[in-house]
Write an enzyme that holds these catalytic residues in place. Structure first.
Site, short mmCIF file in Angstrom:
data_model
loop_
_atom_site.label_atom_id
_atom_site.label_comp_id
_atom_site.label_asym_id
_atom_site.label_seq_id
_atom_site.Cartn_x
_atom_site.Cartn_y
_atom_site.Cartn_z
N ASP A 82 7.25 3.23 2.98
CA ASP A 82 6.60 2.39 1.97
C ASP A 82 5.27 3.03 1.55
OD1 ASP A 82 6.32 0.08 0.42
OD2 ASP A 82 5.36 -1.06 2.03
N GLU A 134 6.14 4.67 -8.05
CA GLU A 134 5.38 3.54 -8.64
C GLU A 134 4.64 3.95 -9.90
OE1 GLU A 134 3.08 1.18 -5.87
OE2 GLU A 134 1.49 0.82 -7.34
N HIS A 180 -0.13 -7.49 -3.33
CA HIS A 180 0.07 -7.41 -1.88
C HIS A 180 -0.81 -8.45 -1.18
CE1 HIS A 180 1.26 -3.02 -2.75
NE2 HIS A 180 2.36 -3.65 -2.35
P1 13P Z 1 3.33 -8.43 0.94
O1 13P Z 1 2.41 -7.92 2.02
O2 13P Z 1 2.62 -9.28 -0.06
O3 13P Z 1 4.54 -9.09 1.52
O4 13P Z 1 3.83 -7.16 0.12
C1 13P Z 1 4.60 -6.20 0.77
C2 13P Z 1 4.80 -5.00 -0.06
O5 13P Z 1 4.96 -5.06 -1.25
C3 13P Z 1 4.86 -3.72 0.66
O6 13P Z 1 4.90 -2.64 -0.20
#
Ligand code: 13P
Length: 292
Positions: A82, A134, A180
């Site tokens: 991620d 992204e 986020h």
């Molecule tokens: P959250 O922390 O708001 O759940 O988002 C997670 C996210 O998009 C990780 O890339």
């Protein structure tokens, strides 16, 4: 059927009109809880490691856990990086067993973002690994990445079309108004932008910032093109609250394995609820059919 790139997984999710849950584990138990939640619901799932987690445990440790937990699983499971910003870290993920990686060069000017993403696609496609990239900048805090409101900007549809035309992406992450972390007010999700970007790119979209989004917002995003919903903050809270709630309710129980079981069950139930909410329950076999 078990270790899989997210590219065929998300193509199938689009065909089936649902989204695959993508959860950020913080340790071995939370990774195991993701796998077990998916297995109990017969669902495809994405384990996505934040860059900070990779640094904390090492590539080899996380890839080892993934192989041990997922290699013989009856359901399709992806190990995804991620928000990868460091090209060397991404390259090593590709070499050590991640089945997909995200290159997040969204803080760079468009051409530089494109060039970095292109480099990652070249490495990844040679290894059969899927890629997420992204465009625009998603506001909020994701581990060490902090994007202030004044620096965040939404993805531009013209640029999104060119970005996706030039890159072979398994999933595309345009900034469309989500954030986020927990939302401070009502999230201002730009459904029109999701619709236009998906219409013009035809690449399954990632919905970042899944924690705290109302159900109707998530369902609408899935209908409009989102095939991956990211949940990190919710899982972090289940990790901490699962442990401390058990201790609050059983203050004299100092048997660690029972406390850990309380924490584990809290995390697993959260992910089962999310997988059901995104429509992934019972879909494992569909992915198998579409990839065989
Ligand atoms: P959250 O922390 O708001 O759940 O988002 C997670 C996210 O998009 C990780 O890339």
């Amino acid at each position: 059927m078990s270790l899989l790139s997210l590219t065929p997984m998300l193509a199938e999710a689009r065909r089936g009109g649902y989204a695959v849950g993508a959860f950020n584990p913080v340790d071995y138990a939370s990774m195991k809880a993701i796998v077990e939640a998916a297995e109990e619901l017969n669902a495809p799932v994405i384990i996505q490691t934040s860059a900070k987690t990779v640094i904390y445990y090492s590539h080899e440790t996380l890839a080892g856990w993934f192989r041990e937990l997922a290699a013989d699983s009856p359901v399709p499971i992806a190990l995804h990086l991620d928000h990868g910003k460091d090209l060397e870290m991404i390259k090593k993920c590709i070499e050590t067993g991640w089945t997909s990686v995200m290159i997040d060069a969204s803080d760079h000017p468009f051409e530089e973002n494109l060039a970095r993403s292109r480099q990652v696609v070249a490495w990844a496609s040679a290894a059969g690994v899927g890629v997420e990239a992204e465009l625009g900048e998603i506001v909020g805090v994701e581990e060490d990445i902090v994007v202030a409101e004044e620096d965040a900007h939404l993805a531009d549809p013209d640029k999104a079309e060119r970005f996706c035309r030039e890159l072979d992406l398994g999933v595309f992450a345009p900034a469309i108004g989500t954030a986020h972390g927990y939302y401070k007010g009502e999230p201002d999700v730009r459904f029109d932008l999701i619709e236009e970007i998906f219409r013009r790119t035809q690449i399954p979209l990632a919905l970042h910032g899944g924690t705290g989004l109302p159900d109707e917002t998530i369902q609408r995003c899935i209908k409009l093109g989102c095939a991956k919903v990211n949940i990190s903050t919710n899982l972090k809270h289940a990790f901490i609250d699962g442990f401390s709630d058990y201790h609050r309710d059983n203050p004299h129980d100092y048997e660690p394995l029972r406390v850990l079981k309380g924490q584990y069950d809290t995390m697993k139930e959260l992910m089962k609820a999310k997988i059901r909410q995104f429509g992934g329950a019972g879909k494992a076999a569909d992915v198998e059919i579409s990839t065989s």
